[in-house]
Motif scaffolding. Structure first.
Motif, PDB file in Angstrom:
ATOM      1  N   HIS A 198     -39.021 -41.378  23.246  1.00 37.43           N
ATOM      2  CA  HIS A 198     -38.572 -40.597  24.435  1.00 37.43           C
ATOM      3  C   HIS A 198     -39.067 -39.126  24.194  1.00 37.43           C
ATOM      4  O   HIS A 198     -39.000 -38.600  23.210  1.00 37.43           O
ATOM      5  N   LYS A 199     -39.703 -38.484  25.097  1.00 35.67           N
ATOM      6  CA  LYS A 199     -40.130 -37.098  24.888  1.00 35.67           C
ATOM      7  C   LYS A 199     -39.170 -36.118  24.865  1.00 35.67           C
ATOM      8  O   LYS A 199     -39.396 -34.974  24.672  1.00 35.67           O
ATOM      9  N   ALA A 200     -37.991 -36.536  25.379  1.00 35.05           N
ATOM     10  CA  ALA A 200     -36.789 -35.627  24.969  1.00 35.05           C
ATOM     11  C   ALA A 200     -35.507 -36.335  24.462  1.00 35.05           C
ATOM     12  O   ALA A 200     -35.619 -36.877  23.495  1.00 35.05           O
ATOM     13  N   LEU A 201     -34.673 -36.278  25.271  1.00 28.67           N
ATOM     14  CA  LEU A 201     -33.444 -37.195  24.598  1.00 28.67           C
ATOM     15  C   LEU A 201     -32.612 -37.665  25.966  1.00 28.67           C
ATOM     16  O   LEU A 201     -32.144 -36.662  26.573  1.00 28.67           O
ATOM     17  N   SER A 210     -27.503 -39.093  23.856  1.00 29.78           N
ATOM     18  CA  SER A 210     -26.850 -37.726  23.223  1.00 29.78           C
ATOM     19  C   SER A 210     -25.620 -37.726  23.250  1.00 29.78           C
ATOM     20  O   SER A 210     -24.826 -37.257  22.287  1.00 29.78           O
ATOM     21  N   ILE A 211     -24.717 -38.510  24.259  1.00 26.93           N
ATOM     22  CA  ILE A 211     -23.271 -38.680  24.028  1.00 26.93           C
ATOM     23  C   ILE A 211     -23.054 -39.638  23.119  1.00 26.93           C
ATOM     24  O   ILE A 211     -21.895 -39.457  22.210  1.00 26.93           O
ATOM     25  N   ALA A 212     -23.718 -40.577  22.779  1.00 26.09           N
ATOM     26  CA  ALA A 212     -23.615 -41.547  21.604  1.00 26.09           C
ATOM     27  C   ALA A 212     -23.662 -40.712  20.211  1.00 26.09           C
ATOM     28  O   ALA A 212     -22.859 -41.031  19.387  1.00 26.09           O
ATOM     29  N   ILE A 213     -24.872 -39.979  20.123  1.00 24.33           N
ATOM     30  CA  ILE A 213     -24.805 -38.951  19.038  1.00 24.33           C
ATOM     31  C   ILE A 213     -23.548 -37.904  18.593  1.00 24.33           C
ATOM     32  O   ILE A 213     -23.027 -38.051  17.666  1.00 24.33           O
ATOM     33  N   VAL A 214     -23.217 -37.571  19.789  1.00 21.03           N
ATOM     34  CA  VAL A 214     -21.971 -36.417  19.723  1.00 21.03           C
ATOM     35  C   VAL A 214     -20.770 -37.333  19.109  1.00 21.03           C
ATOM     36  O   VAL A 214     -20.221 -36.815  18.334  1.00 21.03           O
ATOM     37  N   ASN A 215     -20.483 -38.627  19.722  1.00 20.61           N
ATOM     38  CA  ASN A 215     -19.528 -39.474  19.041  1.00 20.61           C
ATOM     39  C   ASN A 215     -19.620 -39.826  17.884  1.00 20.61           C
ATOM     40  O   ASN A 215     -18.499 -39.763  17.052  1.00 20.61           O
ATOM     41  N   LEU A 237     -28.228 -30.502  20.206  1.00 17.78           N
ATOM     42  CA  LEU A 237     -28.770 -31.546  19.768  1.00 17.78           C
ATOM     43  C   LEU A 237     -30.370 -31.221  19.787  1.00 17.78           C
ATOM     44  O   LEU A 237     -30.846 -30.825  21.073  1.00 17.78           O
ATOM     45  N   GLU A 238     -31.202 -31.151  18.777  1.00 21.95           N
ATOM     46  CA  GLU A 238     -32.567 -31.137  18.868  1.00 21.95           C
ATOM     47  C   GLU A 238     -33.430 -32.194  19.221  1.00 21.95           C
ATOM     48  O   GLU A 238     -33.115 -33.210  18.883  1.00 21.95           O
ATOM     49  N   HIS A 239     -34.417 -32.083  19.945  1.00 18.51           N
ATOM     50  CA  HIS A 239     -35.113 -33.368  20.562  1.00 18.51           C
ATOM     51  C   HIS A 239     -36.542 -32.950  20.568  1.00 18.51           C
ATOM     52  O   HIS A 239     -37.076 -31.528  20.366  1.00 18.51           O
ATOM     53  N   PRO A 240     -37.537 -33.717  21.070  1.00 20.61           N
ATOM     54  CA  PRO A 240     -38.876 -33.367  20.867  1.00 20.61           C
ATOM     55  C   PRO A 240     -39.577 -32.132  21.651  1.00 20.61           C
ATOM     56  O   PRO A 240     -40.490 -31.445  21.245  1.00 20.61           O
ATOM     57  N   THR A 241     -38.850 -31.785  22.710  1.00 20.53           N
ATOM     58  CA  THR A 241     -39.138 -30.953  23.792  1.00 20.53           C
ATOM     59  C   THR A 241     -38.122 -29.624  23.716  1.00 20.53           C
ATOM     60  O   THR A 241     -38.138 -28.935  24.660  1.00 20.53           O
ATOM     61  N   GLY A 242     -37.219 -29.769  22.904  1.00 19.17           N
ATOM     62  CA  GLY A 242     -36.082 -28.652  22.889  1.00 19.17           C
ATOM     63  C   GLY A 242     -34.864 -29.092  22.509  1.00 19.17           C
ATOM     64  O   GLY A 242     -34.676 -29.756  21.356  1.00 19.17           O
ATOM     65  N   PHE A 243     -33.655 -28.655  23.198  1.00 22.62           N
ATOM     66  CA  PHE A 243     -32.336 -28.974  22.907  1.00 22.62           C
ATOM     67  C   PHE A 243     -31.411 -29.643  24.173  1.00 22.62           C
ATOM     68  O   PHE A 243     -32.087 -29.201  25.446  1.00 22.62           O
ATOM     69  N   ILE A 244     -30.432 -30.193  23.960  1.00 26.16           N
ATOM     70  CA  ILE A 244     -29.613 -30.254  24.811  1.00 26.16           C
ATOM     71  C   ILE A 244     -28.034 -30.245  24.368  1.00 26.16           C
ATOM     72  O   ILE A 244     -27.785 -30.440  23.163  1.00 26.16           O
ATOM     73  N   ASP A 245     -27.412 -29.456  25.208  1.00 26.68           N
ATOM     74  CA  ASP A 245     -26.069 -29.056  24.738  1.00 26.68           C
ATOM     75  C   ASP A 245     -25.103 -29.859  25.397  1.00 26.68           C
ATOM     76  O   ASP A 245     -25.061 -29.875  26.711  1.00 26.68           O
ATOM     77  N   LEU A 246     -24.006 -30.213  24.578  1.00 22.38           N
ATOM     78  CA  LEU A 246     -22.979 -31.069  25.219  1.00 22.38           C
ATOM     79  C   LEU A 246     -21.595 -30.474  24.622  1.00 22.38           C
ATOM     80  O   LEU A 246     -21.724 -29.709  23.451  1.00 22.38           O
ATOM     81  N   THR A 247     -20.404 -30.723  25.182  1.00 19.88           N
ATOM     82  CA  THR A 247     -18.924 -30.374  24.883  1.00 19.88           C
ATOM     83  C   THR A 247     -18.530 -31.633  24.823  1.00 19.88           C
ATOM     84  O   THR A 247     -18.383 -32.464  25.544  1.00 19.88           O
ATOM     85  N   ALA A 248     -17.699 -31.646  23.630  1.00 16.26           N
ATOM     86  CA  ALA A 248     -16.642 -32.831  23.507  1.00 16.26           C
ATOM     87  C   ALA A 248     -15.502 -32.348  23.860  1.00 16.26           C
ATOM     88  O   ALA A 248     -14.870 -31.351  23.539  1.00 16.26           O
ATOM     89  N   ASN A 249     -14.666 -33.255  24.400  1.00 15.02           N
ATOM     90  CA  ASN A 249     -13.241 -33.078  25.072  1.00 15.02           C
ATOM     91  C   ASN A 249     -12.300 -33.847  24.233  1.00 15.02           C
ATOM     92  O   ASN A 249     -12.503 -35.002  24.419  1.00 15.02           O
ATOM     93  N   TRP A 250     -11.409 -33.243  23.403  1.00 15.23           N
ATOM     94  CA  TRP A 250     -10.563 -34.111  22.614  1.00 15.23           C
ATOM     95  C   TRP A 250      -9.278 -34.167  23.044  1.00 15.23           C
ATOM     96  O   TRP A 250      -8.801 -33.561  23.844  1.00 15.23           O
TER      97      TRP A 250
END
Length: 351
Positions: A276-279, A284-289, A313-326
């Protein structure tokens, strides 16, 4: 003209693109539906020259949206990954990027009435039977697409679309860790098999002789590496109780490595036979978990802080920001922001 046509809206959703169709216009039989989608996308040709596909896995996707049959959702969303040169259709995965266009399409097509200012659409994904809440800006009760939010992997900014994935564990297998282990060893390679939003196999890039910072085209060009990764993926599918996954796009392989800049971790996500050229959103949700669970390969690789809520999370074209709710020490939902862009709305000919 005599040809059969159906309404269609072509849209960029996140970092993917494809037609959005009404479920009520689609046949219920999955074999008949697959045949129809192959025709719509022009599969069977590497350029998909006779259809709406773009000759790339990220642009050979279809979102189908219809009214909900349950009280906890407003609409239902069925995703299909359509083959390019091969005439194949896979209904097993979800696509979080195409999901970004579902709420706008639901409003545009009259499935949901917009509120003044913001509208939250409750979406049931039929691929995983999971719920996602999507909030879009609707000034004057119309979807706002223009804005200044840039997401890595997209050309133009847009208005924010907030996605919250609820109850992400066990999307396809029913378990967060379907093998019962946080780390398994396949052919001498440690992997984490985790199912959160989508089932994935997480591998330390260094264990396969990679840095994890390679460009997607360079990973794709390494035939020996790609064959080895696919062999690992198929065995992971068996361990996860998914059977023979050779004709399926899940589980998805993910290479992880230490971050290069300010990210928590660096990822290379495969779809699955091309990087994937990004993510992907679901990936990305699986990685966060994985980062939120002590003892997984990802968490141990970067010594991720347990209980953290913000993840870049870094990926080939930049970043994706996520928030985990506990809640009660467990991740109950994961949120992020995407954008969408309408490209055209009209009729697709089924000739």
């Amino acid at each position: 003209m005599g040809e059969l046509t159906i309404p269609c809206m072509l849209m960029r959703g996140g970092t993917s693109r494809g037609p959005y169709l009404r479920l009520t216009d689609m046949p219920e039989n999955r074999d008949q539906l697959a045949e129809l989608l192959i025709k719509i996308m022009g599969s069977g040709h590497e350029l998909q020259i006779d259809g709406l596909g773009g000759g790339n896995s990220l642009t050979s996707k279809v979102a189908m949206v219809g009214p909900s049959r349950t009280a906890d959702a407003d609409v239902e969303y069925l995703f299909a990954q359509v083959g390019i040169a091969d005439k194949t259709v896979d209904f097993s995965p979800n696509c979080g990027n195409m999901l970004a266009g579902v709420a706008p399409f639901a409003v545009e097509s009259g499935l949901v009435y917009a509120n003044e200012g913001k509208t939250t659409v409750r979406i049931r994904n039929l691929n995983t039977n999971k719920l996602i809440h999507s909030t879009v800006l609707t000034p004057n009760k119309r979807v706002e697409y223009k804005g200044d939010v840039m997401i890595s992997g997209a050309n133009s900014p847009g208005a924010p679309i907030e996605l919250t994935f609820l109850d992400v564990a066990g999307s396809k297998t029913g378990k967060l860790f379907p093998t019962g282990q946080k780390v398994d060893v396949i052919d001498g390679i440690p992997v984490t098999c985790i199912d959160a939003a989508t089932p994935v196999m997480i591998v330390d890039a260094s264990s396969l002789g990679k840095t994890g910072h390679e460009a997607p085209k360079d990973l794709d060009a390494d035939d020996i590496f790609m064959q080895r990764l696919e062999a690992l993926r198929r065995k992971a599918g068996l361990l996860m109780g998914m059977g023979d996954v050779s004709e399926k796009v899940i589980p998805k392989p993910i290479l992880v490595s230490p971050p290069q800049t300010q990210g928590v971790i660096c990822a290379r996500y495969f779809v699955p036979n091309r990087c994937h050229k990004a993510l992907a959103v679901t990936g990305s949700i699986a990685i966060v978990n994985a980062l939120c669970n002590e003892g997984t390969l990802a968490q141990e690789l970067v010594q991720a802080e347990l209980g953290a809520t913000a993840f870049k999370l870094e990926h080939p074209t930049g970043f994706i920001d996520l928030t985990a709710n506990w809640q009660n020490g467990e991740v109950q939902s994961v949120s992020l922001v995407r954008t969408a862009k309408p490209i055209f709305s009209g009729l697709v000919y089924l000739n």
